[in-house]
Write an enzyme that holds these catalytic residues in place. Structure first.
Site, PDB file in Angstrom:
ATOM      1  N   SER A  94      -9.603   0.490   7.748  1.00 17.50           N
ATOM      2  CA  SER A  94      -9.040   0.529   6.394  1.00 17.50           C
ATOM      3  C   SER A  94      -8.594  -0.810   5.844  1.00 17.50           C
ATOM      4  O   SER A  94      -8.288  -0.919   4.658  1.00 17.50           O
ATOM      5  CB  SER A  94      -7.867   1.515   6.351  1.00 17.50           C
ATOM      6  OG  SER A  94      -8.323   2.823   6.562  1.00 17.50           O
ATOM      7  N   SER A 125      -8.974   2.797   3.719  1.00 19.63           N
ATOM      8  CA  SER A 125      -8.020   3.428   2.830  1.00 19.63           C
ATOM      9  C   SER A 125      -7.195   2.442   2.016  1.00 19.63           C
ATOM     10  O   SER A 125      -6.445   2.839   1.123  1.00 19.63           O
ATOM     11  CB  SER A 125      -7.081   4.310   3.661  1.00 19.63           C
ATOM     12  OG  SER A 125      -6.318   3.537   4.560  1.00 19.63           O
ATOM     13  N   LYS A 136       0.843  -1.190   0.000  1.00 16.72           N
ATOM     14  CA  LYS A 136       0.000   0.000   0.000  1.00 16.72           C
ATOM     15  C   LYS A 136       0.884   1.248   0.000  1.00 16.72           C
ATOM     16  O   LYS A 136       1.879   1.313   0.726  1.00 16.72           O
ATOM     17  CB  LYS A 136      -0.886  -0.029   1.255  1.00 16.72           C
ATOM     18  CG  LYS A 136      -1.828   1.159   1.421  1.00 16.72           C
ATOM     19  CD  LYS A 136      -2.639   0.963   2.709  1.00 16.72           C
ATOM     20  CE  LYS A 136      -3.555   2.132   2.998  1.00 16.72           C
ATOM     21  NZ  LYS A 136      -4.339   1.917   4.237  1.00 16.72           N
TER      22      LYS A 136
END
Length: 496
Positions: free
Chosen positions: A178, A154, A78
């Protein structure tokens, strides 16, 4: 050498076994991942940085490839912290757009030691703030199940990439849901470990102790196996959990004892829950009862309004801290145009709060943690809908003209009372959709979302299982039992 045609039929554990048995090479797996990223990414925008040539080189150089349990398996990081030496680290923001990492952080070092081959980095909202992945820097990520919908955030890029079959597992992080939000929206397994189970990513500018890191996967055994690879605190961290007596993977071999399971279908930090989300949780509770567990309806006691405000204040202060750290690194202040309006507003609010006000929120969260601990004296596991609504449409919570105007006004005339009221309004839409995850970031408890329901439109909906602090093994054992009773691995999106 051609890629491996059956790549998507295996989870990460299965691919690693094929490599160990000599049935497939790391090069074949990396080429299979690259082919799928190149073919599918234009439609969903999950991968924002590519490191294909490095991945190809690592796959060929078997003498240098670590011999960990996931040796040769393609993987994605990520693009939020997760520093990977020589690679971009933009945090979804124009402010960090030109930044490159000078070293591997501890979490990335552990992923590499597991033998994973990193092929790129996935999209994230600016600073990981929102529950949707629509940064102005890279544009929105779309859900492979329905490209008009968000994969969530996220870790939305990670969720979309795994759901689309690009990689079998991807790094994710969770400061308020997230990991679990994209797991729910994308039909994946998403475990947020207990606080201090895994090393904090680049601890500067963190949201207090809210955030943790792990992965998104298609199988429970992958989640357990990768947790084995990253578990343990960063050196120098005083607070840590006791190490498990045996590996998480080994513990999957044993079904859980009879558990007392609490079902809660009300929204924890909001008011309403979509009937499909309620049905998903109720069906999961029924399945638990069929598996021999005792199920009761119960809701923990806590001050919803106060905890919602406390969470938002922690996010504001963490945002302000992260921006300050970067300003110190580059030796000049951030300009308004380098940050999105929502981020700028959160930063201004965070800067306006005193240390005393911050400590007050920590004390409130600590009291809630004690209340939750008492609840889990009587219950082994809690079930909730992961989300309160189906996946939102892309752009549904886009920045409004009001927010843009407020960002301009408060740059010159901050008024704390007005700003805090605005903060509550800013949070209304996102928290209406995702009210069930943040509480467990505040209390530090482990929580896992499992893909147990699909609505009439074919959108996946997760169910969240929460355990006591430090009891990931129990959650994983229950998740494995549920996975065997109601498997989901064969359900795939057909839109990419």
């Amino acid at each position: 050498m051609s890629s491996f045609e059956d790549y998507e039929q295996h989870d990460a554990t299965g691919l690693a076994r094929l490599v160990r048995d000599g049935e497939v090479s790391p090069t074949q797996l990396v080429e299979a991942a690259i082919e799928r990223i190149e073919a599918r990414n234009p439609k969903i925008n999950a991968v924002v940085h590519r490191s294909f040539e490095r991945a190809r080189t690592q796959a060929l150089d078997l003498d240098q490839l670590p011999s960990g349990p996931f040796r040769g398996v393609p993987f994605l990081l990520k693009d939020l912290k997760a520093l990977d030496a020589g690679q971009p680290s933009s945090n979804g923001s124009r402010l960090w757009a030109d930044r490159r990492a000078t070293h591997d952080d501890e979490l990335v070092r552990r992923f590499k030691a597991a033998g994973l081959i990193i092929c790129g980095r996935t999209n994230t909202p600016e600073l990981g703030i929102l529950g949707v992945t629509e940064p102005e820097l890279f544009g929105p990520t779309r859900n492979p199940w329905n490209t008009d919908r968000t994969p969530g955030g996220s870790s939305g890029g990670a969720g979309a990439a795994v759901a689309a079959g690009m990689v079998p597992a991807a790094h994710a992080s969770d400061g308020g849901g997230s990991i679990r939000i994209p797991a729910s929206n994308c039909g994946l397994v998403g475990l947020k470990p207990s606080r201090h189970r895994a090393p904090v990513m680049d601890p500067t500018g963190s949201w207090g102790d809210l955030a943790g890191a792990h992965v998104l996967t298609r199988s429970v055994r992958d989640s357990a196996g990768l947790l084995d690879c990253i578990s343990g605190p960063r050196r120098g961290v005083a607070e840590q959990l006791p190490a498990p007596g045996e590996s998480f993977v080994t513990q999957l071999e044993r079904a859980p004892e009879r558990l007392r399971v609490a079902l809660c279908t009300r929204a924890l930090l909001a008011t309403d829950t979509d009937p499909d989300c309620v049905q998903a949780a109720e069906d999961a509770a029924k399945l638990c009862a069929e598996l021999g567990h005792e199920v009761v309806e119960a809701t923990p006691s806590f001050d919803r309004a106060a905890l919602t405000r406390a969470y938002l204040i922690m996010v504001c202060c963490g945002t302000a801290s992260a921006i300050r750290v970067y300003e110190a690194e580059r030796g000049k202040p951030a300009r308004a145009g380098e940050l999105e309006p929502k981020t700028w507003l959160l930063r201004i609010i965070g800067e306006s709060l005193s240390a005393g006000e911050y400590i007050e929120q920590l004390a409130l969260i600590q009291r809630a943690s004690i209340e939750l601990s008492n609840f889990f004296v009587e219950h082994d596991v809690m079930i909730t809908p992961t989300l309160a609504q189906p996946a939102l449409k892309v752009g549904e919570i886009a920045t409004t003209a009001l927010e843009r105007n407020a960002a301009r006004v408060f740059r010159t005339a901050p008024v704390k009372r007005v700003m805090l009221k605005l903060l509550d309004e800013l949070a209304a839409d996102p928290l209406a959709a995702t009210p069930n995850t943040q509480l467990f970031n505040m209390t530090g408890q482990p929580a896992i979302s499992l893909p147990l329901h699909w609505d009439a439109e074919g959108l996946p909906m997760g169910v969240q299982f929460v355990g006591r602090l430090g009891e990931e093994a129990l959650l994983l054992r229950l998740a494995r039992q549920i996975e065997q009773a109601k498997p989901w691995m064969d359900r795939r999106p057909t839109n990419v």
